[in-house]
Design an enzyme around this catalytic site. Structure first.
Site, mmCIF file in Angstrom:
data_model
loop_
_atom_site.group_PDB
_atom_site.id
_atom_site.type_symbol
_atom_site.label_atom_id
_atom_site.label_comp_id
_atom_site.label_asym_id
_atom_site.label_seq_id
_atom_site.Cartn_x
_atom_site.Cartn_y
_atom_site.Cartn_z
ATOM 1 N N GLY A 183 0.861 -1.134 -0.110
ATOM 2 C CA GLY A 183 0.129 -0.119 -0.079
ATOM 3 C C GLY A 183 0.909 1.333 0.018
ATOM 4 N N LEU A 184 0.371 2.378 0.145
ATOM 5 C CA LEU A 184 0.793 3.474 0.366
ATOM 6 C C LEU A 184 0.489 4.448 1.536
ATOM 7 C CD1 LEU A 184 2.780 6.004 -1.087
ATOM 8 C CD2 LEU A 184 0.550 6.775 -1.992
ATOM 9 N N ALA A 185 1.376 4.602 2.169
ATOM 10 C CA ALA A 185 1.064 5.420 3.560
ATOM 11 C C ALA A 185 2.144 6.615 3.595
ATOM 12 C CB ALA A 185 1.598 4.547 4.633
ATOM 13 N N CYS A 193 7.705 -2.893 5.753
ATOM 14 C CA CYS A 193 7.619 -3.518 4.497
ATOM 15 C C CYS A 193 8.615 -4.796 4.578
ATOM 16 C CB CYS A 193 8.425 -2.729 3.367
ATOM 17 S SG CYS A 193 7.256 -1.208 3.114
#
Length: 83
Positions: free
Chosen positions: A9-11, A27
């Protein structure tokens, strides 16, 4: 990345307590440093950061049509942090 897709995902950490990240391997990488935009002198609320980042990310993804070819592909942006 596999078959033109990423499974992460992208945070975006805006301005928050990064302490809990010391208890995980971000990650899957032990010792990976985690930062936030506030550490670079950027002063934005979560809402402002999202409003600024979303069109840039959408434009970048749109310029790479092979990444967005499936009708079931969705873009989810998760902006983490506290104002």
């Amino acid at each position: 990345m596999r078959n033109g897709c990423t499974y992460h995902g992208l945070a975006v950490n805006v301005a928050m307590d990064l302490g809990p990240f010391a208890d995980i391997d971000p990650c899957g990488y032990r010792g990976l440093a985690v930062t936030q935009v506030a550490d670079f002198g950027v002063t934005r609320t979560v809402e402002e950061a999202g409003a600024e980042l979303a069109p840039l990310l959408a434009a970048r993804l749109a310029s790479r049509p092979t990444l967005m070819t499936s009708p079931t592909t969705t873009l989810a942006t998760n902006i983490d942090g506290l104002a």
